[in-house]
Design a protein around this motif. Structure first.
Motif, PDB file in Angstrom:
ATOM      1  N   VAL A  86       0.843  -1.197   0.000  1.00 14.26           N
ATOM      2  CA  VAL A  86       0.000   0.000   0.000  1.00 14.26           C
ATOM      3  C   VAL A  86       0.875   1.243   0.000  1.00 14.26           C
ATOM      4  CG1 VAL A  86      -1.672   1.340   1.340  1.00 14.26           C
ATOM      5  CG2 VAL A  86      -1.978  -1.120   1.078  1.00 14.26           C
ATOM      6  N   ALA A  87       1.922   1.222   0.814  1.00  9.48           N
ATOM      7  CA  ALA A  87       2.831   2.369   0.876  1.00  9.48           C
ATOM      8  C   ALA A  87       3.445   2.628  -0.497  1.00  9.48           C
ATOM      9  CB  ALA A  87       3.916   2.109   1.912  1.00  9.48           C
ATOM     10  N   GLU A  88       3.858   1.544  -1.155  1.00  7.99           N
ATOM     11  CA  GLU A  88       4.469   1.670  -2.479  1.00  7.99           C
ATOM     12  C   GLU A  88       3.457   2.184  -3.500  1.00  7.99           C
ATOM     13  OE1 GLU A  88       7.028  -1.839  -3.250  1.00  7.99           O
ATOM     14  OE2 GLU A  88       6.653  -1.359  -5.357  1.00  7.99           O
ATOM     15  N   ALA A  89       2.255   1.613  -3.455  1.00 10.36           N
ATOM     16  CA  ALA A  89       1.205   2.035  -4.401  1.00 10.36           C
ATOM     17  C   ALA A  89       0.919   3.520  -4.241  1.00 10.36           C
ATOM     18  CB  ALA A  89      -0.060   1.206  -4.171  1.00 10.36           C
ATOM     19  N   ARG A  90       0.896   3.988  -2.996  1.00  5.66           N
ATOM     20  CA  ARG A  90       0.609   5.410  -2.758  1.00  5.66           C
ATOM     21  C   ARG A  90       1.717   6.300  -3.309  1.00  5.66           C
ATOM     22  NH1 ARG A  90      -1.829   5.209   3.286  1.00  5.66           N
ATOM     23  NH2 ARG A  90      -3.865   4.350   2.720  1.00  5.66           N
ATOM     24  N   GLN A  91       2.953   5.829  -3.200  1.00  3.64           N
ATOM     25  CA  GLN A  91       4.079   6.581  -3.769  1.00  3.64           C
ATOM     26  C   GLN A  91       3.916   6.710  -5.278  1.00  3.64           C
ATOM     27  OE1 GLN A  91       5.459   8.288  -1.095  1.00  3.64           O
ATOM     28  NE2 GLN A  91       6.850   8.515  -2.826  1.00  3.64           N
TER      29      GLN A  91
END
Ligand code: HEC
Length: 189
Positions: free
Chosen positions: A28-33
């Motif tokens: 999720v953190a990566e997707a948000r980036q």
């Protein structure tokens, strides 16, 4: 192109503790980036084009550049990125059945008082025998968006250009704060 097999569904626990689960999920953190990158590039191009030649000129930027920016980010990051909406403009952005279901849930969550900025969704499914992480994030409608997605804010010459390029345009009549659509991201795990 958009071939999808629906196999497994929601990750256990993610619906019970969304905030906590998302904090702990590196995907999720990566997707948000990736979304941040995508959105800031889109917005940058849009603002530049609006300044240079007004909304009619900027339409062609959205029309040509949005898919290119998405492709470039996919190539750079390995994530599939796209945009979709219940009321879409480009037929290529029409939602798949699972996306449509999530978009409807987003509307219900907004109606129940959730902040549009924070509305998102994730799951893991199996596609062609591989585990795929999927993520969607609601896109709020801002004031600048109304020039091309609003009601009476859309100037006649903009209207004419939109009609020419998108005869079946559904992406109209939005107000500030509405859910304009969503980013869709996918990555093979
Ligand atoms: C200058 C006109 C213009 C402005 C301003 C504009 N858009 Fe768009 N938008 C378009 C066009 C044209 C498309 C279709 C792009 C394509 O062909 O892929 C589009 C497509 C989209 C899509 C993809 C789904 C669909 O309907 O096809 C989303 C989501 C979206 N816009 C959100 C926004 C948001 C949020 C803003 C404000 C920050 C905004 N747009 C401002 C012209 C505009």
């Amino acid at each position: 192109m958009k071939k999808i097999l629906f196999a497994s569904l929601l990750l256990a626990g993610s619906s019970a503790f969304p905030a906590l689960a998302q904090q702990l999920d590196p995907n999720v953190a990566e997707a948000r980036q990736v979304i941040k990158q995508f959105f800031s590039q889109l917005k940058g191009e849009l603002q530049k084009a609006m300044k240079e030649g007004g909304p009619v000129h900027a339409i062609s930027v959205c029309n040509e550049k949005a898919p290119k920016i998405a492709d470039k980010i996919s190539a750079d990051t390995g994530w599939y990125v796209a945009r979709t909406s219940l009321k879409y403009r480009a037929p290529t952005n029409s939602p798949l059945p699972w996306e449509k279901k999530v978009l409807k849930e987003f509307e219900a969550r907004k109606a129940a008082g959730e902040e549009v900025q924070k509305i998102d969704y994730k799951d893991v499914v199996e596609e062609d025998g591989k585990k795929v992480f999927r993520y969607m994030k609601a896109i709020p409608t801002g004031k600048i968006c109304l020039k091309c997605h609003g009601g009476k804010e859309v100037a006649p010459e903009v209207e004419a250009k939109l009609h020419e390029l998108y005869p079946g345009d559904k992406a109209r009549g939005f107000k500030v704060g509405d859910i304009r659509g969503a980013f869709v991201l996918k990555k093979t795990l």
